[in-house]
Scaffold this motif. Sequence first.
Motif, PDB file in Angstrom:
ATOM      1  N   GLU A 102       0.803  -1.125  -0.037  1.00 32.36           N
ATOM      2  CA  GLU A 102      -0.300  -0.067  -0.063  1.00 32.36           C
ATOM      3  C   GLU A 102       0.762   1.317  -0.026  1.00 32.36           C
ATOM      4  N   LYS A 103       2.123   1.129   0.603  1.00 28.77           N
ATOM      5  CA  LYS A 103       2.898   2.443   0.664  1.00 28.77           C
ATOM      6  C   LYS A 103       3.491   2.670  -0.726  1.00 28.77           C
ATOM      7  N   ILE A 104       3.987   1.428  -1.496  1.00 29.49           N
ATOM      8  CA  ILE A 104       4.975   1.962  -2.621  1.00 29.49           C
ATOM      9  C   ILE A 104       4.034   1.596  -4.001  1.00 29.49           C
ATOM     10  N   ARG A 105       2.982   0.643  -3.851  1.00 28.59           N
ATOM     11  CA  ARG A 105       2.240   0.402  -5.011  1.00 28.59           C
ATOM     12  C   ARG A 105       3.128  -0.099  -6.120  1.00 28.59           C
ATOM     13  N   PRO A 106       3.892  -1.163  -5.816  1.00 21.35           N
ATOM     14  CA  PRO A 106       4.993  -1.705  -7.015  1.00 21.35           C
ATOM     15  C   PRO A 106       4.358  -1.631  -8.341  1.00 21.35           C
ATOM     16  N   THR A 107       4.825  -1.444  -9.439  1.00 22.38           N
ATOM     17  CA  THR A 107       4.412  -1.431 -10.786  1.00 22.38           C
ATOM     18  C   THR A 107       4.444  -2.956 -10.996  1.00 22.38           C
ATOM     19  N   ILE A 108       5.415  -3.767 -10.719  1.00 13.57           N
ATOM     20  CA  ILE A 108       5.811  -5.050 -10.971  1.00 13.57           C
ATOM     21  C   ILE A 108       6.044  -5.667  -9.526  1.00 13.57           C
ATOM     22  N   ASN A 109       5.325  -6.896  -9.311  1.00  8.16           N
ATOM     23  CA  ASN A 109       5.717  -7.779  -8.090  1.00  8.16           C
ATOM     24  C   ASN A 109       5.800  -9.160  -8.311  1.00  8.16           C
ATOM     25  N   ILE A 110       7.174  -9.777  -7.938  1.00  8.05           N
ATOM     26  CA  ILE A 110       7.320 -11.317  -8.069  1.00  8.05           C
ATOM     27  C   ILE A 110       7.658 -11.492  -6.819  1.00  8.05           C
ATOM     28  N   SER A 111       7.033 -12.779  -6.630  1.00  9.64           N
ATOM     29  CA  SER A 111       6.973 -13.485  -5.194  1.00  9.64           C
ATOM     30  C   SER A 111       7.549 -14.942  -5.663  1.00  9.64           C
ATOM     31  N   TYR A 112       8.991 -15.067  -4.998  1.00  7.47           N
ATOM     32  CA  TYR A 112       9.582 -16.460  -5.308  1.00  7.47           C
ATOM     33  C   TYR A 112       9.256 -17.485  -4.376  1.00  7.47           C
ATOM     34  N   HIS A 113       9.118 -18.639  -4.943  1.00  9.28           N
ATOM     35  CA  HIS A 113       8.979 -19.718  -3.973  1.00  9.28           C
ATOM     36  C   HIS A 113       9.490 -20.937  -4.536  1.00  9.28           C
ATOM     37  N   SER A 114       9.642 -22.388  -3.897  1.00 10.61           N
ATOM     38  CA  SER A 114      10.026 -23.397  -4.485  1.00 10.61           C
ATOM     39  C   SER A 114       8.830 -24.687  -4.218  1.00 10.61           C
ATOM     40  N   PHE A 115       8.882 -25.305  -5.294  1.00 14.46           N
ATOM     41  CA  PHE A 115       9.500 -25.444  -6.655  1.00 14.46           C
ATOM     42  C   PHE A 115       8.594 -25.797  -7.645  1.00 14.46           C
TER      43      PHE A 115
END
Length: 290
Positions: A102-115
């Motif tokens: 909510e603070k930065i409102r990123p244009t792109i968001n990538i969440s890394y998980h495995s696998f």
Amino acid sequence: WSSSLGLPTIIPGATKLVDNYETWVVPVVNPDGLEYVWNVNQNWRKNRRDNMDGTFGVDLNRNYPFLWGVCGNNSSNTASEVYKGPFPLSEPEAQTMVALGEKIRPTINISYHSFGQEVLPPYVCANLAEEPIVNAVRDKYRERMDYDWRFASSSGESFEWFYNQVSSVAYLTEIGTSFQPPFNLTQEEVLRVRPGWVWLLQLQDIGPLVQGLVTDSVTGEPIVADVASNRVNFTEGETRGCEPEYGRYAWFLQLENHTLTFSAPGYQSKDVPVFVELGGVTVDVELDPQ
């Protein structure tokens, strides 16, 4: 950088990316869970909440408020590996990520998980608006890593909340072929994944992005305005708008003519015709107080 892994130390255009964009890296969202992995159980996936019934932990990536627990592989059983928590956003780790979004409102968001070596787009059990950029970017992104794609395992995951609520082009990326790969395979995976996230950063220069600042026409102060397009009909309560510090917005849209509507409480709404093109367009807007 990455020299400790014996990897290439220079990415073409890296200086431009660093100079022109904010890049936020959250290395660990689940610190107490990670500590438990190092010292007790390397396959642990939840945090370490005391559930007060002899069990511990909430699966943080089932705890986000958008469609919390509505579908997929999640559970109300506290002993389950996919326990969704007692209520949406119950966990401080998820609360922290929502506050950051909510603070930065990123244009792109990538969440890394495995696998799995897969890219997961929104939505697993909701109606995605006719917004072709979402699937187009998904495919270009995964192709650069030679990854497949699938939908998420459950609702209530972080990346779907980021797409739904803070304007992000958001994906979950399942990296690697095992939960805890040996170090040499980790090195290989870093090299495989890197072209994907580099391309996503470069997309802000080459893609169909409309961006700008929304300010008060009298004071020049930033406004946290909502932004809508006559070409995109959302049905799942999606919001597109400005981050609070500068009144900055950014939205990847289809290559065509749009009428953008800017609105905020206490201000007169304004319609602005925009042609979105490759390389992006900047549209600053002043709103008049009512």
